[in-house]
Scaffold this active site. Structure first.
Site, PDB file in Angstrom:
ATOM      1  N   LYS A  99      21.952  31.016  43.230  1.00  0.00           N
ATOM      2  CA  LYS A  99      23.001  31.853  43.806  1.00  0.00           C
ATOM      3  C   LYS A  99      22.524  33.287  43.626  1.00  0.00           C
ATOM      4  O   LYS A  99      22.512  33.826  42.513  1.00  0.00           O
ATOM      5  CB  LYS A  99      24.344  31.627  43.091  1.00  0.00           C
ATOM      6  CG  LYS A  99      25.468  32.406  43.763  1.00  0.00           C
ATOM      7  CD  LYS A  99      26.716  32.491  42.930  1.00  0.00           C
ATOM      8  CE  LYS A  99      27.392  33.820  43.195  1.00  0.00           C
ATOM      9  NZ  LYS A  99      28.450  34.101  42.231  1.00  0.00           N
ATOM     10  N   GLY A 160      36.255  38.754  40.187  1.00  0.00           N
ATOM     11  CA  GLY A 160      37.211  38.807  39.077  1.00  0.00           C
ATOM     12  C   GLY A 160      38.509  39.531  39.389  1.00  0.00           C
ATOM     13  O   GLY A 160      39.364  39.681  38.513  1.00  0.00           O
ATOM     14  N   ALA A 186      34.143  34.688  45.034  1.00  0.00           N
ATOM     15  CA  ALA A 186      34.688  35.884  44.382  1.00  0.00           C
ATOM     16  C   ALA A 186      36.058  36.308  44.900  1.00  0.00           C
ATOM     17  O   ALA A 186      36.289  36.346  46.110  1.00  0.00           O
ATOM     18  CB  ALA A 186      33.734  37.075  44.493  1.00  0.00           C
ATOM     19  N   GLY A 187      36.946  36.632  43.968  1.00  0.00           N
ATOM     20  CA  GLY A 187      38.234  37.217  44.301  1.00  0.00           C
ATOM     21  C   GLY A 187      39.383  36.235  44.422  1.00  0.00           C
ATOM     22  O   GLY A 187      40.523  36.645  44.617  1.00  0.00           O
ATOM     23  N   ASN A 208      35.584  31.314  39.439  1.00  0.00           N
ATOM     24  CA  ASN A 208      35.311  31.366  38.002  1.00  0.00           C
ATOM     25  C   ASN A 208      36.494  31.989  37.267  1.00  0.00           C
ATOM     26  O   ASN A 208      37.268  31.313  36.604  1.00  0.00           O
ATOM     27  CB  ASN A 208      34.019  32.117  37.716  1.00  0.00           C
ATOM     28  CG  ASN A 208      33.552  31.986  36.254  1.00  0.00           C
ATOM     29  OD1 ASN A 208      32.379  32.132  35.961  1.00  0.00           O
ATOM     30  ND2 ASN A 208      34.435  31.686  35.317  1.00  0.00           N
ATOM     31  N   THR A 209      36.669  33.310  37.444  1.00  0.00           N
ATOM     32  CA  THR A 209      37.715  33.994  36.686  1.00  0.00           C
ATOM     33  C   THR A 209      39.106  33.432  36.991  1.00  0.00           C
ATOM     34  O   THR A 209      39.937  33.317  36.080  1.00  0.00           O
ATOM     35  CB  THR A 209      37.677  35.507  36.995  1.00  0.00           C
ATOM     36  OG1 THR A 209      36.348  35.983  36.764  1.00  0.00           O
ATOM     37  CG2 THR A 209      38.641  36.275  36.102  1.00  0.00           C
TER      38      THR A 209
END
Lengths: 257, 67
Positions: A99, A160, A186-187, A208-209
């Site tokens: 990635k 994040g 992301a986001g 992830n986050t």
């Protein structure tokens, strides 16, 4: 069976999960388990030589036979750093998958387009399976496809941030522009964000986050699994067109007088 | 002795130390790690035959949680 294929490898789950920010390795393992994911991202960092080498490591908690380990080049700000990090990851994991991240700004963590394209060309030329984290820019995504990338990973919002799908129209145009899979990266803050991405027709989603930072990460992992599956089904089913006025669901004739 | 820069820190090793010997001296198992020497990856298969030289710049990395 509706499956996702990237570079000839088939996945039943369309949810990719990160391994950062969990309170414990045990919690991360449980979240991966409950999410149904088959692809997990990991980062490459210097071994801390000041610490004893006997502690538990991330890889003690992830079975590489069950999950595709997808190393990232997070934290790299130049093409050179990203290329070297990808090569080290390939040696460490024995996988050509990467990635690819080339960051351009520390506050937004937005990618550096020129650096990313240059790194993608180099790595694709060396036989890597390159999945670039990129802006939700259709022109850039086409260039990344031309560079030999196996998929594109446009951001939904800053890493994040949990802001969700900021520009669904751009994602739609990207889907019309490239023929390789589009994995939203992301986001994503909560399950509805994931469902929206999948309803647009995106082929997969990385989180992830949004999972690791939830009050109950394991339950959120399950919610993301369900949302990705539901959004995908809704996309395949084909939603009704939106209209301004009502359209009665019950018959308008045969009413009592 | 030879002096190298290892993960950003100056360190000394005995003459003729190989990458394999360096990892053993550091107490690091080569599994899930990778070594870069002067900006080139050292393949796992070359750990026992690659000797460190004075002035080498080495990076030893492993995998950690990330997104």
């Amino acid at each position: 069976m509706d499956t996702l294929t990237i570079a000839g490898r088939e996945f039943r789950s369309r949810l990719f999960l990160g391994t950062g920010k969990y309170a414990t390795f045990e919690q991360m393992r449980e979240a991966l388990e409950r999410s149904g994911t088959e692809v997990v991202t990991v980062a490459v960092r210097r071994v801390n030589l000041d610490e004893a080498g006997s502690g538990k490591s991330l890889l003690d908690f992830i079975d590489p036979k069950r999950f595709l380990l997808l190393p990232n080049t997070a934290g790299c700000y130049t093409t050179d750093e990203a290329v070297r990090t990808a090569r080290l990851a390939r040696e460490a994991l024995g996988t050509p998958w990467v990635k690819l991240e080339v960051i351009g700004d520390p506050k937004t963590l937005f990618p550096d387009n020129e650096g990313l394209l240059a790194a993608a060309r180099t790595l694709a030329g060396e036989g890597f399976v390159v999945l670039p984290y990129c802006l939700d820019d259709p022109v850039l995504c086409r260039k990344l496809q031309d560079a030999g990338c196996a998929a594109v990973m446009p951001l939904a919002a800053p890493i994040g941030s949990g802001l969700g799908i900021r520009n669904p129209h751009n994602l739609g145009i990207i889907l019309e522009t490239v023929t390789i899979p589009v994995i939203v990266d992301a986001g994503v803050g909560t399950a509805s964000d994931a469902a929206v991405a999948m309803e647009l027709g995106c082929h997969g989603l990385l989180c992830n986050t949004g999972v690791a930072g939830a009050k109950d990460p394991v339950l959120m992992a399950e919610a993301m699994r369900d949302a990705v599956a539901a959004g995908r089904k809704a996309f395949l089913a084909g939603r009704i067109p939106k209209r301004r006025h009502a359209a009665a669901s019950s018959p308008t004739h045969g009413m009592i007088e | 002795m030879i002096r190298v820069r290892l993960n950003g820190v100056e360190r000394e090793f005995a003459d003729g130390t190989t990458v394999a010997a360096m990892l053993a001296e550091l107490g690091r198992a080569p599994q899930w790690a990778a070594v870069e020497r002067n900006r080139d990856v050292v393949p796992r298969t070359a750990y026992t035959t690659t000797a460190l030289l004075d002035g080498d710049v080495l990076e030893v990395v492993h995998l950690v949680g990330g997104g």
